[in-house]
Design a protein around this motif. Structure first.
Motif, PDB file in Angstrom:
ATOM      1  N   GLN A   1       0.085   5.113  -1.007  1.00 43.40           N
ATOM      2  CA  GLN A   1      -1.013   5.519  -0.135  1.00 43.40           C
ATOM      3  C   GLN A   1      -0.601   5.323   1.322  1.00 43.40           C
ATOM      4  O   GLN A   1      -0.083   4.275   1.673  1.00 43.40           O
ATOM      5  N   ILE A   2      -0.831   6.309   2.159  1.00 39.98           N
ATOM      6  CA  ILE A   2      -0.416   6.251   3.562  1.00 39.98           C
ATOM      7  C   ILE A   2      -1.489   5.577   4.403  1.00 39.98           C
ATOM      8  O   ILE A   2      -2.682   5.675   4.108  1.00 39.98           O
ATOM      9  N   SER A   3      -1.050   4.855   5.440  1.00 44.52           N
ATOM     10  CA  SER A   3      -1.990   4.222   6.358  1.00 44.52           C
ATOM     11  C   SER A   3      -1.403   4.190   7.757  1.00 44.52           C
ATOM     12  O   SER A   3      -0.284   3.698   7.949  1.00 44.52           O
TER      13      SER A   3
ATOM     14  N   LEU B   1       0.811  -1.213   0.000  1.00 50.38           N
ATOM     15  CA  LEU B   1       0.000   0.000   0.000  1.00 50.38           C
ATOM     16  C   LEU B   1       0.844   1.262   0.000  1.00 50.38           C
ATOM     17  O   LEU B   1       0.652   2.168  -0.809  1.00 50.38           O
ATOM     18  N   VAL B   2       1.815   1.331   0.905  1.00 54.40           N
ATOM     19  CA  VAL B   2       2.600   2.556   1.093  1.00 54.40           C
ATOM     20  C   VAL B   2       3.790   2.613   0.135  1.00 54.40           C
ATOM     21  O   VAL B   2       4.020   3.623  -0.530  1.00 54.40           O
ATOM     22  N   GLY B   3       4.539   1.517   0.062  1.00 60.58           N
ATOM     23  CA  GLY B   3       5.759   1.530  -0.736  1.00 60.58           C
ATOM     24  C   GLY B   3       5.539   1.424  -2.223  1.00 60.58           C
ATOM     25  O   GLY B   3       6.316   1.959  -3.008  1.00 60.58           O
ATOM     26  N   HIS B   4       4.470   0.725  -2.642  1.00 57.91           N
ATOM     27  CA  HIS B   4       4.256   0.488  -4.073  1.00 57.91           C
ATOM     28  C   HIS B   4       3.087   1.281  -4.647  1.00 57.91           C
ATOM     29  O   HIS B   4       3.110   1.611  -5.831  1.00 57.91           O
TER      30      HIS B   4
ATOM     31  N   LEU C   1       0.355   0.177 -10.147  1.00 56.70           N
ATOM     32  CA  LEU C   1       0.549   0.708  -8.800  1.00 56.70           C
ATOM     33  C   LEU C   1       1.748   1.645  -8.742  1.00 56.70           C
ATOM     34  O   LEU C   1       1.698   2.708  -8.104  1.00 56.70           O
ATOM     35  N   HIS C   2       2.833   1.275  -9.408  1.00 62.31           N
ATOM     36  CA  HIS C   2       4.024   2.134  -9.418  1.00 62.31           C
ATOM     37  C   HIS C   2       3.752   3.439 -10.166  1.00 62.31           C
ATOM     38  O   HIS C   2       4.256   4.500  -9.776  1.00 62.31           O
ATOM     39  N   ALA C   3       2.973   3.366 -11.215  1.00 54.80           N
ATOM     40  CA  ALA C   3       2.626   4.583 -11.950  1.00 54.80           C
ATOM     41  C   ALA C   3       1.798   5.524 -11.078  1.00 54.80           C
ATOM     42  O   ALA C   3       2.008   6.747 -11.083  1.00 54.80           O
ATOM     43  N   ILE C   4       0.868   4.959 -10.311  1.00 55.13           N
ATOM     44  CA  ILE C   4       0.052   5.765  -9.400  1.00 55.13           C
ATOM     45  C   ILE C   4       0.929   6.389  -8.324  1.00 55.13           C
ATOM     46  O   ILE C   4       0.770   7.564  -7.963  1.00 55.13           O
ATOM     47  N   ARG C   5       1.861   5.619  -7.797  1.00 54.39           N
ATOM     48  CA  ARG C   5       2.757   6.137  -6.758  1.00 54.39           C
ATOM     49  C   ARG C   5       3.617   7.281  -7.274  1.00 54.39           C
ATOM     50  O   ARG C   5       3.798   8.298  -6.588  1.00 54.39           O
ATOM     51  N   ASP C   6       4.125   7.159  -8.477  1.00 58.24           N
ATOM     52  CA  ASP C   6       5.058   8.152  -9.001  1.00 58.24           C
ATOM     53  C   ASP C   6       4.352   9.419  -9.454  1.00 58.24           C
ATOM     54  O   ASP C   6       4.840  10.536  -9.199  1.00 58.24           O
ATOM     55  N   ASN C   7       3.215   9.268 -10.137  1.00 56.65           N
ATOM     56  CA  ASN C   7       2.496  10.459 -10.624  1.00 56.65           C
ATOM     57  C   ASN C   7       1.088  10.039 -11.018  1.00 56.65           C
ATOM     58  O   ASN C   7       0.888   9.380 -12.044  1.00 56.65           O
ATOM     59  N   GLU C   8       0.111  10.407 -10.200  1.00 56.71           N
ATOM     60  CA  GLU C   8      -1.270   9.987 -10.455  1.00 56.71           C
ATOM     61  C   GLU C   8      -1.820  10.571 -11.757  1.00 56.71           C
ATOM     62  O   GLU C   8      -2.520   9.890 -12.503  1.00 56.71           O
ATOM     63  N   ALA C   9      -1.493  11.855 -12.016  1.00 54.14           N
ATOM     64  CA  ALA C   9      -2.012  12.496 -13.232  1.00 54.14           C
ATOM     65  C   ALA C   9      -1.467  11.809 -14.481  1.00 54.14           C
ATOM     66  O   ALA C   9      -2.213  11.511 -15.421  1.00 54.14           O
TER      67      ALA C   9
ATOM     68  N   GLY D   1      12.827  -0.941   7.676  1.00 54.18           N
ATOM     69  CA  GLY D   1      13.197  -2.052   6.808  1.00 54.18           C
ATOM     70  C   GLY D   1      13.478  -1.617   5.392  1.00 54.18           C
ATOM     71  O   GLY D   1      14.430  -2.084   4.761  1.00 54.18           O
ATOM     72  N   GLY D   2      12.665  -0.714   4.878  1.00 52.69           N
ATOM     73  CA  GLY D   2      12.868  -0.216   3.520  1.00 52.69           C
ATOM     74  C   GLY D   2      11.592  -0.255   2.705  1.00 52.69           C
ATOM     75  O   GLY D   2      11.091  -1.330   2.384  1.00 52.69           O
ATOM     76  N   LEU D   3      11.066   0.922   2.374  1.00 49.74           N
ATOM     77  CA  LEU D   3       9.851   1.012   1.573  1.00 49.74           C
ATOM     78  C   LEU D   3      10.107   0.555   0.140  1.00 49.74           C
ATOM     79  O   LEU D   3      11.156   0.844  -0.444  1.00 49.74           O
ATOM     80  N   GLY D   4       9.146  -0.152  -0.418  1.00 54.26           N
ATOM     81  CA  GLY D   4       9.214  -0.501  -1.822  1.00 54.26           C
ATOM     82  C   GLY D   4      10.142  -1.641  -2.170  1.00 54.26           C
ATOM     83  O   GLY D   4      10.367  -1.904  -3.354  1.00 54.26           O
TER      84      GLY D   4
END
Length: 348
Positions: free
Chosen positions: A80-82, A74-77, A211-219, A277-280
């Motif tokens: 979205q924050i939780s 959810l957060v790393g890929h 998911l990676h595309a959404i994380r990097d730039n939603e638009a 641990g390391g996001l993503g």
């Protein structure tokens, strides 16, 4: 030397270099397979070499690794924050506990029920998450973690209230010859391996790229045809499902559930463990699980009031030394070592 000979010379020189690169790539691949085989062997033989308490600690590392794997998805890929992931962990734990306590179902049968209920709740949370992001989304998820404990206590006839529910641990089949702690470890290991294999395959698919595309730039992702609402909602659902699975295995391991085990502190600890641990990264959840389990345990041996202080200080130190987490630090160390070895080979 003719013109054709001059042109052919670089090609002839390039052939040995290409061959050397192929050999190095082959050797590197073989070393990776050897390292993976050594790791699998160590993981499988560990419960036979350690005392029961150490086996229990390793089992809890696997439990938290699955929960952090979902949070990482959810957060790393997905970006979205939780702050309420502990709530889904609790849903999985209590689903398994109620099915075991009130209905007498086998332990393994409770796993799909815990996963399904957590998935549905995550899907429900994913809908309002479509309109929120950043701090606002964090506050909404935090609110879920805050009101969960009073809600559990209110339905005392089902959840056991503040006293919780005491359960029985899975009994190892006679044919395995395993002790109870070893059987629990291998159950957790099997669930963890299946979870990591599923997420690894998911991230290498079209879904992972979305998911990676959404994380990097939603638009930009939306312009490329990625359905933001669909993938963001599913990211919450998948993440919640993995947390529910972890909560179910937690119930098997602890054989006891109580509301005070799932306070908002658990959600914050999970997020902190993932960041450390390391996001993503696929290794991040495992390293985060080791951090969450062993740091409080080791600092407890120093002083009873030390765990919180040591936990906070280590988070600060890791963020200063390794902003990308322990997985990123390990990756940089491996790349640096590889460069040094390559330089020594060239000089030789």
């Amino acid at each position: 030397m003719t013109e054709s000979t001059k042109q052919a010379a670089p090609v002839a020189d390039a052939a040995p270099a290409t061959g050397r690169r192929d050999v190095r790539a082959l050797l590197q691949e073989r070393w990776q397979w050897l390292a993976a085989a050594a790791l699998v062997a160590a993981v499988c033989f560990a419960p036979f070499q350690l005392v029961p308490f150490r086996v229990f600690q390793l089992t809890m590392v696997l439990v938290y690794a699955v929960a952090l794997l979902g949070l990482n998805l959810l957060v790393g890929h997905a970006g979205q924050i939780s702050l309420g992931h502990g709530a889904f962990f609790a849903v999985g734990a209590y689903t398994s506990a109620i099915l075991l306590h009130d209905h007498g179902l086998p332990h393994l049968v409770t796993l799909p029920f815990a996963a399904a209920l957590a998935f549905v709740l995550g899907l429900g949370l994913g809908v309002p998450a479509l309109r929120l992001r950043g701090l606002y989304l964090a506050l909404v998820t935090l609110a879920i973690a805050i009101f969960l404990v009073p809600l559990i206590k209110r339905f005392e006839s089902v959840t056991g209230g503040a006293m919780g529910l005491t359960l029985e641990k899975p009994v190892p089949p006679a044919w395995t010859g395993l002790a109870e702690d070893q059987w629990l470890y291998f159950l957790a290991l099997a669930v963890t391996a299946l979870a990591f294999a599923s997420v690894y395959g998911l991230l290498r698919s079209r879904v992972g790229r979305a998911l990676h595309a959404i994380r990097d730039n939603e638009a930009a992702a939306e312009v490329m045809g990625v359905k933001l609402s669909f993938y963001k909602t599913l990211a919450f659902a998948w993440s919640a499902m993995l947390a529910g699975v972890a909560g179910c295995v937690y119930t098997w391991t602890i054989a006891f559930v109580a509301p005070d085990s799932f306070t908002v502190t658990l959600s914050i600890t999970l997020l902190a463990g993932l960041v450390v641990g390391g996001l993503g990264s696929m290794a991040g959840p495992v390293l985060g699980g080791l951090f969450v389990v062993y740091v409080p345990s080791l600092s407890q041996d120093i002083n009873k009031g030390a765990p919180g202080v040591v936990f906070g200080l280590l988070i600060i130190v890791v963020m200063l030394v390794a902003p990308t987490g322990l997985a990123g630090l390990a990756g940089r160390a491996a790349r640096s070592t590889r460069k040094v070895l390559q330089k020594e080979r060239r000089n030789a």
